[in-house]
Scaffold this active site. Sequence first.
Site, PDB file in Angstrom:
ATOM      1  N   GLU A  95       0.872  -1.588   0.313  1.00 49.34           N
ATOM      2  CA  GLU A  95      -0.115   0.048  -0.070  1.00 49.34           C
ATOM      3  C   GLU A  95       1.013   1.677   0.049  1.00 49.34           C
ATOM      4  O   GLU A  95       0.833   2.182   0.652  1.00 49.34           O
ATOM      5  CB  GLU A  95      -0.731  -0.008   1.067  1.00 49.34           C
ATOM      6  CG  GLU A  95      -2.208  -0.917   1.164  1.00 49.34           C
ATOM      7  CD  GLU A  95      -2.571  -1.642   0.242  1.00 49.34           C
ATOM      8  OE1 GLU A  95      -3.418  -0.275  -0.646  1.00 49.34           O
ATOM      9  OE2 GLU A  95      -3.473  -2.335   0.134  1.00 49.34           O
ATOM     10  N   ALA A  96       1.463   1.843  -0.904  1.00 48.57           N
ATOM     11  CA  ALA A  96       2.850   2.192  -0.603  1.00 48.57           C
ATOM     12  C   ALA A  96       2.148   3.842  -1.310  1.00 48.57           C
ATOM     13  O   ALA A  96       2.494   4.871  -0.873  1.00 48.57           O
ATOM     14  CB  ALA A  96       3.460   2.073  -1.997  1.00 48.57           C
ATOM     15  N   CYS A 183     -11.958  -0.971 -16.733  1.00 45.00           N
ATOM     16  CA  CYS A 183     -11.418  -0.656 -18.714  1.00 45.00           C
ATOM     17  C   CYS A 183     -11.619   1.197 -18.774  1.00 45.00           C
ATOM     18  O   CYS A 183     -12.177   1.715 -17.782  1.00 45.00           O
ATOM     19  CB  CYS A 183     -11.439  -0.857 -19.494  1.00 45.00           C
ATOM     20  SG  CYS A 183     -13.218  -0.665 -20.307  1.00 45.00           S
TER      21      CYS A 183
END
Length: 191
Positions: A95-96, A183
């Site tokens: 979870e940077a 998308c």
Amino acid sequence: MLFSEQNYSRGEYGGSIEVICGSMFSGKTEELIRRLKRAEIAKLKVEIYKPATDTRYDETAVVSHNYNSIEATPVAHSSAILLLKSDTQVVGIDEAQFFDDELPEVCNKLANKGIRVIVAGLDMDFSGQPFGPVPALMAIAELVTKVNAVCVRCGSPAMYSFRRVASDAKILLGEKESYEPRCRACFHARD
């Protein structure tokens, strides 16, 4: 010789930074856990960190949406990662995007000490904009793996995390009740 995960684990290139990024539900954490467990099988000294604010599945473990897990140390600030044990060979960070902007500098310091650093996080926020320190990490990484989810609307590869609930907050912890992978076309349709 190819620059691959196997080369990193042997320490052939010294330290390195690997980034696993993509949308929600794309398998980022699953891939992070896979790489870290392989490092443990190779008998490397592994330390894993997560933001203290992320307690969705567990307070002290990194947990994928498929409920695979690995124990981790929750930290409030990325600089705390520099306090790791001196014999650490591999550092995993999940979870940077929730970490502070010093995370790339911290990862560089670790890699420059010969440590393999594997980081996973969202590359874009709910509005489709670069998220937190992840883009800077991608720029300095030796290896970037971008994974896609499956669009819930049309089945195409999904790179966006569409927020289903009304909120303009940059950070809103949630799962399938709050987000869905989409998308490009379905994300911009906004229905």
